[in-house]
Design a protein around this motif. Structure first.
Motif, PDB file in Angstrom:
ATOM      1  N   VAL A   3      -1.734  10.386  -3.034  1.00 33.54           N
ATOM      2  CA  VAL A   3      -2.341   9.094  -3.350  1.00 33.54           C
ATOM      3  C   VAL A   3      -1.992   8.792  -4.795  1.00 33.54           C
ATOM      4  CG1 VAL A   3      -4.497   7.823  -3.637  1.00 33.54           C
ATOM      5  CG2 VAL A   3      -4.229   9.391  -1.722  1.00 33.54           C
ATOM      6  N   LYS A   4      -1.427   7.627  -5.036  1.00 38.22           N
ATOM      7  CA  LYS A   4      -1.072   7.203  -6.395  1.00 38.22           C
ATOM      8  C   LYS A   4      -2.311   6.613  -7.048  1.00 38.22           C
ATOM      9  CE  LYS A   4       1.323   5.495  -9.903  1.00 38.22           C
ATOM     10  NZ  LYS A   4       0.284   4.943 -10.724  1.00 38.22           N
ATOM     11  N   LEU A   5      -2.827   7.304  -8.067  1.00 34.14           N
ATOM     12  CA  LEU A   5      -3.988   6.824  -8.804  1.00 34.14           C
ATOM     13  C   LEU A   5      -3.541   5.779  -9.821  1.00 34.14           C
ATOM     14  CD1 LEU A   5      -5.774  10.245  -9.371  1.00 34.14           C
ATOM     15  CD2 LEU A   5      -6.224   8.547  -7.597  1.00 34.14           C
ATOM     16  N   GLY A  13       0.811  -1.214   0.000  1.00 35.45           N
ATOM     17  CA  GLY A  13       0.000   0.000   0.000  1.00 35.45           C
ATOM     18  C   GLY A  13       0.843   1.261   0.000  1.00 35.45           C
ATOM     19  N   VAL A  14       2.139   1.148   0.342  1.00 40.14           N
ATOM     20  CA  VAL A  14       3.041   2.298   0.271  1.00 40.14           C
ATOM     21  C   VAL A  14       3.605   2.325  -1.145  1.00 40.14           C
ATOM     22  CG1 VAL A  14       5.180   3.343   1.113  1.00 40.14           C
ATOM     23  CG2 VAL A  14       3.627   2.223   2.718  1.00 40.14           C
ATOM     24  N   HIS A  15       3.232   3.357  -1.884  1.00 39.90           N
ATOM     25  CA  HIS A  15       3.699   3.462  -3.271  1.00 39.90           C
ATOM     26  C   HIS A  15       5.096   4.068  -3.343  1.00 39.90           C
ATOM     27  CE1 HIS A  15       3.611   3.920  -7.574  1.00 39.90           C
ATOM     28  NE2 HIS A  15       4.007   5.172  -7.413  1.00 39.90           N
ATOM     29  N   ALA A  16       5.331   5.118  -2.562  1.00 41.50           N
ATOM     30  CA  ALA A  16       6.618   5.814  -2.591  1.00 41.50           C
ATOM     31  C   ALA A  16       6.813   6.555  -1.279  1.00 41.50           C
ATOM     32  CB  ALA A  16       6.665   6.792  -3.764  1.00 41.50           C
ATOM     33  N   ASP A  38      10.001  10.506  11.619  1.00 36.88           N
ATOM     34  CA  ASP A  38       8.949  11.151  10.834  1.00 36.88           C
ATOM     35  C   ASP A  38       9.037  10.610   9.413  1.00 36.88           C
ATOM     36  OD1 ASP A  38       8.156  12.808  12.975  1.00 36.88           O
ATOM     37  OD2 ASP A  38       9.687  14.287  12.457  1.00 36.88           O
ATOM     38  N   LEU A  39       7.888  10.177   8.876  1.00 37.27           N
ATOM     39  CA  LEU A  39       7.836   9.615   7.531  1.00 37.27           C
ATOM     40  C   LEU A  39       6.857  10.399   6.671  1.00 37.27           C
ATOM     41  CD1 LEU A  39       7.434   5.859   8.521  1.00 37.27           C
ATOM     42  CD2 LEU A  39       9.529   6.957   7.776  1.00 37.27           C
ATOM     43  N   GLU A  40       7.187  10.569   5.412  1.00 37.16           N
ATOM     44  CA  GLU A  40       6.263  11.147   4.440  1.00 37.16           C
ATOM     45  C   GLU A  40       6.073  10.094   3.358  1.00 37.16           C
ATOM     46  OE1 GLU A  40       5.611  15.206   1.829  1.00 37.16           O
ATOM     47  OE2 GLU A  40       7.498  14.885   2.872  1.00 37.16           O
ATOM     48  N   ILE A  41       4.825   9.633   3.182  1.00 39.78           N
ATOM     49  CA  ILE A  41       4.569   8.536   2.262  1.00 39.78           C
ATOM     50  C   ILE A  41       3.513   8.901   1.224  1.00 39.78           C
ATOM     51  CG2 ILE A  41       5.200   6.808   3.994  1.00 39.78           C
ATOM     52  CD1 ILE A  41       2.223   6.129   4.293  1.00 39.78           C
ATOM     53  N   VAL A  42       3.547   8.159   0.133  1.00 43.42           N
ATOM     54  CA  VAL A  42       2.510   8.199  -0.892  1.00 43.42           C
ATOM     55  C   VAL A  42       1.881   6.818  -0.884  1.00 43.42           C
ATOM     56  CG1 VAL A  42       2.034   8.446  -3.364  1.00 43.42           C
ATOM     57  CG2 VAL A  42       3.816   9.846  -2.281  1.00 43.42           C
ATOM     58  N   VAL A  43       0.551   6.771  -0.773  1.00 47.82           N
ATOM     59  CA  VAL A  43      -0.138   5.481  -0.729  1.00 47.82           C
ATOM     60  C   VAL A  43      -0.816   5.195  -2.063  1.00 47.82           C
ATOM     61  CG1 VAL A  43      -0.500   5.580   1.764  1.00 47.82           C
ATOM     62  CG2 VAL A  43      -2.250   6.481   0.229  1.00 47.82           C
ATOM     63  N   ASP A  44      -1.048   3.919  -2.318  1.00 51.60           N
ATOM     64  CA  ASP A  44      -1.783   3.498  -3.507  1.00 51.60           C
ATOM     65  C   ASP A  44      -3.262   3.798  -3.322  1.00 51.60           C
ATOM     66  OD1 ASP A  44       0.422   2.407  -4.933  1.00 51.60           O
ATOM     67  OD2 ASP A  44       0.343   0.611  -3.669  1.00 51.60           O
ATOM     68  N   TYR A  45      -3.926   4.168  -4.401  1.00 50.54           N
ATOM     69  CA  TYR A  45      -5.357   4.440  -4.354  1.00 50.54           C
ATOM     70  C   TYR A  45      -6.106   3.155  -3.981  1.00 50.54           C
ATOM     71  CZ  TYR A  45     -10.110   5.487  -5.683  1.00 50.54           C
ATOM     72  OH  TYR A  45     -11.469   5.658  -5.658  1.00 50.54           O
ATOM     73  N   GLY A  46      -7.081   3.293  -3.105  1.00 51.46           N
ATOM     74  CA  GLY A  46      -7.933   2.173  -2.735  1.00 51.46           C
ATOM     75  C   GLY A  46      -7.553   1.482  -1.438  1.00 51.46           C
TER      76      GLY A  46
END
Length: 154
Positions: free
Chosen positions: A137-139, A49-52, A93-101
């Protein structure tokens, strides 16, 4: 034989223990912030679920940095991660991009568990907090920045 030689010959020599105490307690081990950042970054990326990691700008700069000889992997591992390390504790501290859904709360919980487990196991430091900022959010139809960085013509 002299008197001192007779005493030495009669009594077995006991080995002299130097320094005293457990060898593991002699000296100090310090762990740099960057070490914890790399461990935490890799552990966070392992979660489904973590894209980047990092903001859009950080990812873009990271993609460029990876193409420069000698500038790649180390920076990628800690992108989107900031750690403060004390003598026995650390905060991340983390900064994440998650996958859509995906359920963001579940992904964040899994990231926290994975990061805490990895950092405590590898460093022996107590992780007092893991703060997570979801920056994007990664679409499914979005192109990755890494793909856009590839030349169109060969």
């Amino acid at each position: 034989m002299s008197e001192s030689q007779q005493q030495t010959a009669e009594q077995p020599r006991t080995p002299t223990k130097r320094g005293g105490g457990d060898p593991a307690s002699r000296g100090r081990t310090t762990i740099a912030d960057g070490v914890v950042e790399k461990i935490a970054g890799l552990a966070a990326r392992d979660v489904v679920g973590v894209h980047a990691m990092g903001s859009g700008l950080a990812r873009t700069l990271g993609a460029v940095r990876e193409r420069v000889p000698g500038g790649g992997r180390a920076a990628t591992a800690s992108r989107g991660v900031k750690a403060e390390v004390g003598e026995v504790q650390t905060a991340v501290d983390l900064e994440i991009v998650v996958d859509y859904g995906v359920a963001i709360a579940e992904v964040a919980r899994s990231v926290r568990e994975n990061v805490i487990s990895a950092v405590e196991r590898m460093t022996g430091l107590e992780v007092v907090e893991v703060n997570i900022a979801v920056s994007d959010v990664k679409l499914p139809d979005d192109a990755d920045e890494e793909e856009e960085a590839e030349p169109r013509l060969q």
